[in-house]
Scaffold this motif. Structure first.
Motif, PDB file in Angstrom:
ATOM      1  N   GLN A   1       6.406  -6.681  35.475  1.00 36.33           N
ATOM      2  CA  GLN A   1       5.529  -7.521  34.855  1.00 36.33           C
ATOM      3  C   GLN A   1       4.327  -6.752  35.374  1.00 36.33           C
ATOM      4  N   PHE A   2       3.769  -6.617  36.553  1.00 33.89           N
ATOM      5  CA  PHE A   2       2.470  -6.202  36.860  1.00 33.89           C
ATOM      6  C   PHE A   2       2.348  -4.587  36.326  1.00 33.89           C
ATOM      7  N   ALA A   3       3.349  -3.907  36.544  1.00 29.93           N
ATOM      8  CA  ALA A   3       3.256  -2.200  36.296  1.00 29.93           C
ATOM      9  C   ALA A   3       2.790  -2.365  34.737  1.00 29.93           C
ATOM     10  N   SER A   4       3.450  -3.251  33.915  1.00 28.69           N
ATOM     11  CA  SER A   4       3.512  -2.966  32.479  1.00 28.69           C
ATOM     12  C   SER A   4       1.853  -3.406  31.977  1.00 28.69           C
ATOM     13  N   ALA A   5       1.304  -4.345  32.415  1.00 30.59           N
ATOM     14  CA  ALA A   5       0.230  -5.071  32.116  1.00 30.59           C
ATOM     15  C   ALA A   5      -0.321  -5.942  33.258  1.00 30.59           C
ATOM     16  N   PRO A   6      -1.588  -5.647  33.678  1.00 32.46           N
ATOM     17  CA  PRO A   6      -2.190  -7.090  34.721  1.00 32.46           C
ATOM     18  C   PRO A   6      -2.180  -8.010  33.930  1.00 32.46           C
ATOM     19  N   PRO A   7      -2.200  -9.271  34.733  1.00 29.14           N
ATOM     20  CA  PRO A   7      -2.464 -10.569  34.093  1.00 29.14           C
ATOM     21  C   PRO A   7      -3.708 -10.888  33.691  1.00 29.14           C
ATOM     22  N   GLN A   8      -3.626 -11.820  32.908  1.00 28.99           N
ATOM     23  CA  GLN A   8      -4.985 -12.296  32.018  1.00 28.99           C
ATOM     24  C   GLN A   8      -6.003 -12.638  33.351  1.00 28.99           C
ATOM     25  N   TRP A   9      -5.600 -13.425  34.371  1.00 23.82           N
ATOM     26  CA  TRP A   9      -6.799 -13.692  35.279  1.00 23.82           C
ATOM     27  C   TRP A   9      -7.394 -12.383  35.932  1.00 23.82           C
ATOM     28  N   ILE A  10      -6.621 -11.420  36.140  1.00 28.55           N
ATOM     29  CA  ILE A  10      -7.283 -10.009  36.652  1.00 28.55           C
ATOM     30  C   ILE A  10      -8.086  -9.373  35.619  1.00 28.55           C
ATOM     31  N   ARG A  11      -7.789  -9.402  34.266  1.00 27.33           N
ATOM     32  CA  ARG A  11      -8.490  -8.922  33.341  1.00 27.33           C
ATOM     33  C   ARG A  11      -9.994  -9.651  33.145  1.00 27.33           C
ATOM     34  N   ASP A  12      -9.929 -10.838  33.306  1.00 27.16           N
ATOM     35  CA  ASP A  12     -10.896 -11.654  33.300  1.00 27.16           C
ATOM     36  C   ASP A  12     -12.034 -11.222  34.377  1.00 27.16           C
ATOM     37  N   ALA A  13     -11.519 -11.436  35.624  1.00 24.23           N
ATOM     38  CA  ALA A  13     -12.182 -10.914  36.639  1.00 24.23           C
ATOM     39  C   ALA A  13     -12.847  -9.893  36.666  1.00 24.23           C
ATOM     40  N   GLU A  14     -12.200  -8.563  35.919  1.00 22.14           N
ATOM     41  CA  GLU A  14     -12.600  -7.232  35.859  1.00 22.14           C
ATOM     42  C   GLU A  14     -13.862  -7.565  34.891  1.00 22.14           C
ATOM     43  N   GLN A  15     -13.675  -8.219  33.937  1.00 20.66           N
ATOM     44  CA  GLN A  15     -14.721  -8.292  32.833  1.00 20.66           C
ATOM     45  C   GLN A  15     -15.878  -9.173  33.299  1.00 20.66           C
ATOM     46  N   GLU A  16     -15.833 -10.108  33.985  1.00 20.08           N
ATOM     47  CA  GLU A  16     -16.923 -10.728  34.706  1.00 20.08           C
ATOM     48  C   GLU A  16     -17.523 -10.116  36.106  1.00 20.08           C
ATOM     49  N   ASN A  17     -17.077  -8.888  36.281  1.00 16.56           N
ATOM     50  CA  ASN A  17     -17.352  -8.474  37.399  1.00 16.56           C
ATOM     51  C   ASN A  17     -17.222  -9.093  38.827  1.00 16.56           C
ATOM     52  N   ARG A  18     -16.195  -9.935  39.010  1.00 19.28           N
ATOM     53  CA  ARG A  18     -15.842 -10.783  40.309  1.00 19.28           C
ATOM     54  C   ARG A  18     -14.695 -10.102  40.924  1.00 19.28           C
TER      55      ARG A  18
ATOM     56  N   VAL B   1      17.869 -13.368  50.195  1.00 20.48           N
ATOM     57  CA  VAL B   1      17.501 -12.027  49.821  1.00 20.48           C
ATOM     58  C   VAL B   1      17.711 -11.549  48.499  1.00 20.48           C
ATOM     59  N   ILE B   2      18.810 -11.501  48.073  1.00 22.49           N
ATOM     60  CA  ILE B   2      18.967 -11.099  46.737  1.00 22.49           C
ATOM     61  C   ILE B   2      18.105 -11.632  45.707  1.00 22.49           C
ATOM     62  N   LEU B   3      18.067 -13.235  45.977  1.00 23.39           N
ATOM     63  CA  LEU B   3      17.301 -13.869  44.821  1.00 23.39           C
ATOM     64  C   LEU B   3      15.820 -13.445  44.860  1.00 23.39           C
ATOM     65  N   LEU B   4      15.150 -13.434  46.100  1.00 28.41           N
ATOM     66  CA  LEU B   4      13.848 -13.063  46.362  1.00 28.41           C
ATOM     67  C   LEU B   4      13.450 -11.645  45.966  1.00 28.41           C
ATOM     68  N   GLY B   5      14.576 -10.796  46.148  1.00 29.74           N
ATOM     69  CA  GLY B   5      14.439  -9.424  45.978  1.00 29.74           C
ATOM     70  C   GLY B   5      14.255  -9.053  44.189  1.00 29.74           C
ATOM     71  N   THR B   6      15.113 -10.062  43.642  1.00 31.99           N
ATOM     72  CA  THR B   6      15.077 -10.059  42.319  1.00 31.99           C
ATOM     73  C   THR B   6      13.831 -10.644  41.446  1.00 31.99           C
ATOM     74  N   ILE B   7      13.295 -11.650  42.058  1.00 37.29           N
ATOM     75  CA  ILE B   7      11.887 -12.140  41.585  1.00 37.29           C
ATOM     76  C   ILE B   7      10.941 -11.160  41.906  1.00 37.29           C
ATOM     77  N   MET B   8      10.795 -10.520  43.166  1.00 41.72           N
ATOM     78  CA  MET B   8       9.704  -9.513  43.540  1.00 41.72           C
ATOM     79  C   MET B   8       9.806  -8.219  42.491  1.00 41.72           C
ATOM     80  N   GLY B   9      11.122  -7.817  42.117  1.00 38.67           N
ATOM     81  CA  GLY B   9      11.502  -6.809  41.260  1.00 38.67           C
ATOM     82  C   GLY B   9      10.862  -7.054  39.785  1.00 38.67           C
ATOM     83  N   TYR B  10      11.287  -8.224  39.665  1.00 40.15           N
ATOM     84  CA  TYR B  10      10.668  -8.615  38.162  1.00 40.15           C
ATOM     85  C   TYR B  10       9.286  -9.007  38.002  1.00 40.15           C
ATOM     86  N   THR B  11       8.597  -9.402  39.103  1.00 44.63           N
ATOM     87  CA  THR B  11       7.255  -9.367  38.955  1.00 44.63           C
ATOM     88  C   THR B  11       6.526  -8.233  39.114  1.00 44.63           C
ATOM     89  N   PHE B  12       7.033  -7.081  40.024  1.00 37.87           N
ATOM     90  CA  PHE B  12       6.536  -5.828  39.988  1.00 37.87           C
ATOM     91  C   PHE B  12       6.519  -5.139  38.624  1.00 37.87           C
TER      92      PHE B  12
END
Length: 179
Positions: free
Chosen positions: A114-131, A101-112
């Motif tokens: 990372q996503f809060a600072s800037a969306p990943p490249q694949w999301i930005r690419d999908a937004e540009q291509e309107n997918r 639980v502590i390990l998964l919580g740490t991974i989820m917190g780190y991922t959150f």
């Protein structure tokens, strides 16, 4: 607060809370019912992620099939297993679960973060291509068509898997009745 956000947090709370109780529970019957609740809440979260096929597969395969077969296999098991459950001899140490639980919580917190600072490249690419899939898209039609055409082989493999699980549950029940 928007109703969507409230429902999302409610489903997330149910999923995480029932999973935590599932790990801490020593009674197998209650653990199975908590597992049932966790899987349903997870399917609801898949719907919020616009993953209709994954949510449908979650409900059909895990909630509708495997979990029910686990319940029947437990209920049809021999009486010595049920007596051991009452006495609490199936207890496992809780520190490995706490570590996970502590390990998964740490991974989820780190991922959150990372996503809060800037969306990943694949999301930005999908937004540009309107997918981007929106909530107004009719995904149920595509879900039905893809289930019976493109994903027919995995769908049939799942049915064979469920049949094998049912045969195993019947074998366990018959084997328990002879002793």
């Amino acid at each position: 607060m928007a109703i969507e956000l409230f429902v999302f947090y409610f489903l997330a709370f149910i999923a995480v809370g029932s999973a935590a109780l599932l790990v801490a529970m020593r009674n197998i019957v209650r653990s199975l019912f908590l597992f049932f609740l966790t899987l349903f809440a997870l399917a609801g979260l898949y719907v919020f992620a616009l993953a209709d096929f994954v949510a449908l597969a979650q409900v059909i395969i895990y909630v509708g099939g495997v979990l029910v077969l686990m319940l029947f296999a437990f209920m049809l098991s021999n009486k010595t297993l049920l007596n051991d459950v009452k006495e609490g001899t199936f207890g496992l140490p809780r520190w490995p679960a706490l570590l996970v639980v502590i390990l998964l919580g740490t991974i989820m917190g780190y991922t959150f973060l990372q996503f809060a600072s800037a969306p990943p490249q694949w999301i930005r690419d999908a937004e540009q291509e309107n997918r981007i899939i929106t909530t107004t898209d009719n995904t149920v039609h595509y879900l039905g068509v893809n289930t019976m055409t493109r994903y027919l082989l995995p769908f049939e493999l799942v049915s064979v898997f469920l049949m094998m699980a049912l045969m195993g549950a019947a074998h366990m029940a018959r084997k328990g009745g002879k002793s």
